[in-house]
Write a protein that holds these residues in place. Sequence first.
Motif, PDB file in Angstrom:
ATOM      1  N   ARG A  67       0.835  -1.222   0.000  1.00  0.00           N
ATOM      2  CA  ARG A  67       0.000   0.000   0.000  1.00  0.00           C
ATOM      3  C   ARG A  67       0.861   1.259   0.000  1.00  0.00           C
ATOM      4  O   ARG A  67       0.452   2.279  -0.572  1.00  0.00           O
ATOM      5  CB  ARG A  67      -0.920   0.007   1.225  1.00  0.00           C
ATOM      6  CG  ARG A  67      -2.065  -0.973   1.151  1.00  0.00           C
ATOM      7  CD  ARG A  67      -3.136  -0.627   2.175  1.00  0.00           C
ATOM      8  NE  ARG A  67      -2.615  -0.636   3.534  1.00  0.00           N
ATOM      9  CZ  ARG A  67      -2.603  -1.707   4.331  1.00  0.00           C
ATOM     10  NH1 ARG A  67      -3.062  -2.860   3.871  1.00  0.00           N
ATOM     11  NH2 ARG A  67      -2.134  -1.626   5.562  1.00  0.00           N
ATOM     12  N   PRO A 133      -3.961  -2.212  -6.327  1.00  0.00           N
ATOM     13  CA  PRO A 133      -3.807  -1.565  -5.016  1.00  0.00           C
ATOM     14  C   PRO A 133      -4.042  -2.480  -3.824  1.00  0.00           C
ATOM     15  O   PRO A 133      -3.642  -2.155  -2.714  1.00  0.00           O
ATOM     16  CB  PRO A 133      -4.861  -0.452  -5.050  1.00  0.00           C
ATOM     17  CG  PRO A 133      -5.916  -0.969  -5.965  1.00  0.00           C
ATOM     18  CD  PRO A 133      -5.208  -1.807  -6.992  1.00  0.00           C
ATOM     19  N   THR A 158      -6.080   3.379  -0.697  1.00  0.00           N
ATOM     20  CA  THR A 158      -4.850   3.334  -1.496  1.00  0.00           C
ATOM     21  C   THR A 158      -5.021   4.128  -2.789  1.00  0.00           C
ATOM     22  O   THR A 158      -4.098   4.829  -3.226  1.00  0.00           O
ATOM     23  CB  THR A 158      -4.470   1.885  -1.814  1.00  0.00           C
ATOM     24  OG1 THR A 158      -4.372   1.140  -0.600  1.00  0.00           O
ATOM     25  CG2 THR A 158      -3.148   1.809  -2.544  1.00  0.00           C
ATOM     26  N   CYS A 162      -2.896   7.391  -4.180  1.00  0.00           N
ATOM     27  CA  CYS A 162      -2.243   7.412  -5.500  1.00  0.00           C
ATOM     28  C   CYS A 162      -2.620   8.634  -6.323  1.00  0.00           C
ATOM     29  O   CYS A 162      -2.177   8.758  -7.473  1.00  0.00           O
ATOM     30  CB  CYS A 162      -2.595   6.143  -6.272  1.00  0.00           C
ATOM     31  SG  CYS A 162      -1.877   4.639  -5.591  1.00  0.00           S
ATOM     32  N   ASN A 344       2.997  -4.187 -10.162  1.00  0.00           N
ATOM     33  CA  ASN A 344       3.030  -2.721 -10.112  1.00  0.00           C
ATOM     34  C   ASN A 344       4.407  -2.178 -10.492  1.00  0.00           C
ATOM     35  O   ASN A 344       4.513  -1.156 -11.185  1.00  0.00           O
ATOM     36  CB  ASN A 344       2.633  -2.243  -8.720  1.00  0.00           C
ATOM     37  CG  ASN A 344       1.191  -2.575  -8.385  1.00  0.00           C
ATOM     38  OD1 ASN A 344       0.370  -2.791  -9.284  1.00  0.00           O
ATOM     39  ND2 ASN A 344       0.858  -2.631  -7.112  1.00  0.00           N
TER      40      ASN A 344
END
Length: 410
Positions: A67, A133, A158, A162, A344
């Motif tokens: 996170r 996320p 989260t 972002c 990610n």
Amino acid sequence: MGAFPAAKVMALVAGMAAGADSIADMDRLRHGAMDSLFGAVRAPSPLGTFLRAFTHGHVKQLHAVARRLLPQLAAHTPLLPGAATVAYLDIDDTVRRTHGYAKQGAGYGYSKVKGLNVLLAVLSTPLAAPVIPATRLRKGASGSVRGAASFVAEALRTAHACGASGLLLLREDSAFYAGEVIAACRALGARFSVSARMNASIRKAIAGIAEDAWTAIRYPKALWDEEGRCWVSDAEIAEVREYTAFTSKPKKQQVTVRLLVRRVKRVNPEGQVQGQGELFSGYRYHCAFTDSPLSLVDAEKDHRRHAVVEQVIADLKSGPLAHLPSGDFQANAAWLALAAITHNLMRALGTLASTFHAKATTGTLRDQLIRVPTRITRGARRLTLRLPVNWPWREAWSQVFAVLHAPPHP
């Protein structure tokens, strides 16, 4: 957990990025001249022991790391362009098949397949490829909606971190059509678009839609009829402007918003289930319960784009999630969290390489940016990586290398 947990986590992430889908596959980090370029690489055996030492608390700590990492990636790379205007959060689950009798938590769920249930949140924008996320591993027999409210809240927080400060739309299928899920969404200031299960209340609402209220929608292969000045399509949409859901619950838990309805002509109307009224004999109906501020056509189109989550699931299953490699449940939960972190990181890597790689699958990123056929030369106490002549992705790889090795910003 043993010594040097950070080095072991990084070794697992590096192995997944290189294509490992099992603990034994982590040995690819040590083949060839890899030990000349990278240090602190662990063998598969200690990495497997490390994963099996995870407890539920350790997995939660790994989720916290994930996170914190994603907003940092979004801040330092063009990972989520346009998130301040529009962003989408898609929730779905999938059953990952397991084999044998030694897998903790394995069971038969809604798919009638023995396995473990993977709950996944996917964050995207109209301009960006999706990132992950939040993840959660559950027992195979778990229902889709079990724990979904807290999971949605975690994913939404989260997403806000972002940079999703504009319209944030939560999209889900009918398995997540539940009052507590929608309450969690509204409590954090997000909008929602959830497929609604067909029931007596919704059938009554559909029956109240006038025939002239239906609008034909344009599918990719729809035909434009010049004479009728309309799109020839089997699909039409309409909406009920005020529909109240969850009427069996207390008043404060009931929600009144729009109900979007899409109908598609049945291919074989004679092969119906007996007992349906004439209204439902020639069409199949699909409903979305939403508070989206967009127009009917745009809101319905946005809801159908929920399928992006299926692409991410397929991407993971063709990579590190091809297997859940351990018999230990918490080890598999940690493996899932590390797979999301790897996804990610690779998405951020793609944004630094080129506009093509920014939306490429992780398999393409792996083949073109990570599995690099370089030759290592030594001279003056330095190592030099020599790329192949006329290698198609030389410029993209060099761009990533230059950005990652540039001096940090003050």
